[in-house]
Design a protein around this motif. Structure first.
Motif, PDB file in Angstrom:
ATOM      1  N   GLU A 433       0.741  -1.144   0.021  1.00 14.59           N
ATOM      2  CA  GLU A 433      -0.044   0.150  -0.107  1.00 14.59           C
ATOM      3  C   GLU A 433       0.934   1.189   0.015  1.00 14.59           C
ATOM      4  N   SER A 434       2.043   1.135   0.815  1.00  9.20           N
ATOM      5  CA  SER A 434       2.784   2.283   0.866  1.00  9.20           C
ATOM      6  C   SER A 434       3.482   2.652  -0.295  1.00  9.20           C
ATOM      7  N   GLU A 435       3.958   1.644  -1.020  1.00 12.33           N
ATOM      8  CA  GLU A 435       4.745   1.839  -2.401  1.00 12.33           C
ATOM      9  C   GLU A 435       3.671   2.282  -3.451  1.00 12.33           C
ATOM     10  N   ARG A 436       2.527   1.810  -3.304  1.00 13.01           N
ATOM     11  CA  ARG A 436       1.514   2.266  -4.346  1.00 13.01           C
ATOM     12  C   ARG A 436       1.335   3.442  -4.399  1.00 13.01           C
ATOM     13  N   HIS A 437       1.296   4.115  -3.128  1.00 10.50           N
ATOM     14  CA  HIS A 437       0.788   5.568  -3.017  1.00 10.50           C
ATOM     15  C   HIS A 437       1.811   6.443  -2.687  1.00 10.50           C
ATOM     16  N   ALA A 438       3.088   6.130  -2.819  1.00 14.56           N
ATOM     17  CA  ALA A 438       4.401   6.731  -2.410  1.00 14.56           C
ATOM     18  C   ALA A 438       4.237   8.183  -3.176  1.00 14.56           C
ATOM     19  N   SER A 439       3.822   8.361  -4.260  1.00 15.67           N
ATOM     20  CA  SER A 439       4.118   9.610  -4.911  1.00 15.67           C
ATOM     21  C   SER A 439       2.864  10.158  -5.262  1.00 15.67           C
ATOM     22  N   ALA A 440       1.723   9.847  -4.471  1.00 16.21           N
ATOM     23  CA  ALA A 440       0.475  10.530  -4.530  1.00 16.21           C
ATOM     24  C   ALA A 440       0.265  11.832  -3.947  1.00 16.21           C
ATOM     25  N   THR A 441      -0.498  12.808  -4.416  1.00 13.12           N
ATOM     26  CA  THR A 441      -0.855  14.036  -3.590  1.00 13.12           C
ATOM     27  C   THR A 441      -1.673  13.507  -2.586  1.00 13.12           C
ATOM     28  N   PRO A 442      -2.098  14.272  -1.488  1.00 18.74           N
ATOM     29  CA  PRO A 442      -3.201  14.077  -0.632  1.00 18.74           C
ATOM     30  C   PRO A 442      -4.512  13.963  -1.235  1.00 18.74           C
ATOM     31  N   GLU A 443      -4.853  14.769  -2.253  1.00 21.67           N
ATOM     32  CA  GLU A 443      -5.843  14.631  -3.216  1.00 21.67           C
ATOM     33  C   GLU A 443      -6.056  13.310  -3.966  1.00 21.67           C
ATOM     34  N   GLN A 444      -5.004  12.863  -4.675  1.00 21.67           N
ATOM     35  CA  GLN A 444      -5.062  11.724  -5.191  1.00 21.67           C
ATOM     36  C   GLN A 444      -5.165  10.421  -4.254  1.00 21.67           C
ATOM     37  N   LEU A 445      -4.397  10.410  -3.211  1.00 17.81           N
ATOM     38  CA  LEU A 445      -4.542   9.259  -2.283  1.00 17.81           C
ATOM     39  C   LEU A 445      -6.050   9.353  -1.680  1.00 17.81           C
ATOM     40  N   VAL A 446      -6.703  10.572  -1.448  1.00 16.01           N
ATOM     41  CA  VAL A 446      -8.193  10.537  -0.967  1.00 16.01           C
ATOM     42  C   VAL A 446      -9.151   9.975  -1.980  1.00 16.01           C
ATOM     43  N   ALA A 447      -8.819  10.400  -3.420  1.00 19.19           N
ATOM     44  CA  ALA A 447      -9.624   9.823  -4.414  1.00 19.19           C
ATOM     45  C   ALA A 447      -9.454   8.517  -4.635  1.00 19.19           C
ATOM     46  N   ALA A 448      -8.294   8.010  -4.500  1.00 14.56           N
ATOM     47  CA  ALA A 448      -8.111   6.433  -4.620  1.00 14.56           C
ATOM     48  C   ALA A 448      -8.677   5.468  -3.538  1.00 14.56           C
ATOM     49  N   THR A 449      -8.803   6.265  -2.381  1.00  8.36           N
ATOM     50  CA  THR A 449      -9.501   5.468  -1.416  1.00  8.36           C
ATOM     51  C   THR A 449     -10.740   5.649  -0.860  1.00  8.36           C
ATOM     52  N   ARG A 450     -11.186   6.762  -1.478  1.00  2.00           N
ATOM     53  CA  ARG A 450     -12.758   7.364  -0.952  1.00  2.00           C
ATOM     54  C   ARG A 450     -13.619   6.079  -0.869  1.00  2.00           C
ATOM     55  N   TRP A 451     -13.742   5.668  -2.061  1.00  6.39           N
ATOM     56  CA  TRP A 451     -14.927   4.675  -2.021  1.00  6.39           C
ATOM     57  C   TRP A 451     -14.468   2.966  -2.005  1.00  6.39           C
TER      58      TRP A 451
END
Length: 453
Positions: A433-451
């Motif tokens: 999980e950490s590696e998959r989202h390592a370069s994500a911005t907060p907005e991208q991380l939220v969008a990826a996990t919101r639903w």
């Protein structure tokens, strides 16, 4: 596990009870190490066979990530092998918001009938039994917070069905039919609701249910969330239990409450320790408090959880404790007051709903029992907001998954309690999980996990 013939007889009795209620199928769930509830379902007439022989499930689910990509660990992973998923017939219940369906939590065993070493529910059972061996009964409950939004495309920013103020009656009025159906469905499923109310963030609500045994509390957490999700769908709404639904906003927690009892006595009362804690209760809580950095690996599964875990947001971002201190990661909750305030239970505020509840509860029991055995003492209590204390005064909990993983890898207590296969599978998933989202911005991380939660 009871003998096969006994399981079959109990399943047949369950079928005879469920059929008049209109049940046609049973969903059997387990929660993976990413915190996602997975399911195998059987028709009602297949429940007896499922109880006798189990339902096939691949062990690779233990290394699924939240987005359904798959990693591997030293003990678990790859396409080979199979397990058997057995429904817990003591918890099978018709789903009030899903007509024709019933639900049961499941436990996983090998094909030879041995307990699967990666089964998180069996881990929680072992830790509950370890407490019982010391004569301690544990009561627990998990607060469920969620954000409800109008149904729409997954990539769309949430649109809320109410714009009422935080904790405001306006929100309850705007969604009174929806919330009433949530209460009705939970009650029809045998759950004792303590309270339901609007929370801080837009569209956010919380429901609390009565305390139960540790495994039962974890089961109920799963059932409550799926019930809220089903009621939301019936109202044209969508529920998110993700730690953060909008970047920069207050997020959804999954606060764990627990109390220790011996011979009917609450061990948080009548002792000589702080606020009436007995030595056993203080040692237990000191063990949990000291282990919170590594416990975050179990209590906050997604990197998105660290977007919620920020100071001055009542998220418990600091490794301290205090009586009724909502900024402390470990909050003592006041019981009846009398001449002086006494603790009734403890609340762990730094956990969120991405956690596998069986792992979170089991890990807390493991570290608490270790602290009790070592007769640890709590550090000085902190009052007020620790973010306003002098720098270095109060330890900050890990601000990202990397520091939490380092603490987890140093924890001999959790490694021994989980057992190597489960310990390694959790580690592999958190790294993935950490590696998959390592370069994500907060907005991208939220969008990826919101639903996803």
């Amino acid at each position: 596990m009871p003998p096969r013939a006994e399981r079959g007889e109990r399943a047949q009795a369950a079928v005879e009870r469920l059929r008049p209620a209109g049940v046609e199928a049973v969903a059997v769930t387990w929660v993976d190490n990413a915190g996602i509830a997975r399911v195998k379902a059987v028709p009602l007439d297949g429940l007896v066979h499922a109880a006798e022989w189990g339902v096939g499930t691949a062990p690779c689910f233990d290394v699924f990530l939240a987005d359904d990509s798959i990693v591997t660990s030293r003990s678990i992973g790859g396409p080979t092998g199979d397990l058997r998923l057995y429904p817990d017939l003591d918890r099978v219940v018709p789903l009030a918001a899903q007509p024709g369906w019933a639900w049961a939590p499941g436990e996983r065993y090998t094909q030879s009938g041995a307990p699967h070493p990666g089964c998180q529910r069996l881990f929680a059972r072992r830790m509950t039994a370890a407490a019982a061996e010391r004569g301690i009964t544990v009561k627990a409950g998990i607060e469920v917070e969620w954000v409800v939004a109008l149904a729409g495309p997954a990539q769309e920013e949430p649109r809320y069905p109410t714009d009422g103020p935080a904790y405001g009656m306006q929100r309850l009025t705007d969604l009174s039919d929806y919330l009433r159906e949530v209460l009705h469905a939970l009650g029809a499923q045998g759950l004792a609701v303590l309270q339901i109310h609007p929370e801080y963030a837009p569209g956010q609500f919380e429901v609390s249910v009565a305390p139960e045994g540790p495994v039962e509390a974890a089961d109920t957490s799963v059932l409550v969330r799926q019930t809220v999700r089903a009621v939301s769908a019936r109202h044209g709404l969508r529920a998110s239990f993700a730690p953060v639904v909008e970047a920069g906003s207050v997020g959804n927690g999954g606060h764990l409450h627990l109390s220790l009892w011996r011979d009917g006595r609450n061990l948080a009362r009548g002792g000589a320790g702080p606020h009436g804690l007995t030595a056993e209760a203080e040692g237990f809580l000191a063990g949990v408090l000291g282990a919170l950095p590594e416990l975050l690996v179990l209590g906050s599964s997604s990197p998105a959880g660290y977007l919620r875990l920020v100071p001055s947001h009542w998220a418990g971002a600091y490794q301290c404790w205090g009586l009724e201190n909502r900024e402390a990661a470990l909050r003592l909750v006041t019981g009846s007051t009398g001449e002086r305030a006494t603790a009734a239970n403890a609340e762990i505020k730094c956990f969120d709903a991405t956690a596998n509840p069986y792992l979170a509860i089991g890990g807390v029991l493991a570290t608490g029992l270790a602290g009790l055995a070592q007769r640890l003492a709590l550090p000085p209590e902190f009052t007020g907001d620790p973010a306003e204390a002098a720098p270095g005064t109060v330890p900050r909990l890990p601000a990202g998954p990397g520091d939490a993983l380092e603490a987890y890898q140093r924890s001999a207590v959790l490694r021994e309690a989980l057992g190597e296969p489960l310990y390694e599978a959790v580690l592999a998933v958190r790294r993935g999980e950490s590696e998959r989202h390592a370069s994500a911005t907060p907005e991208q991380l939220v969008a990826a996990t919101r639903w996803r939660y």
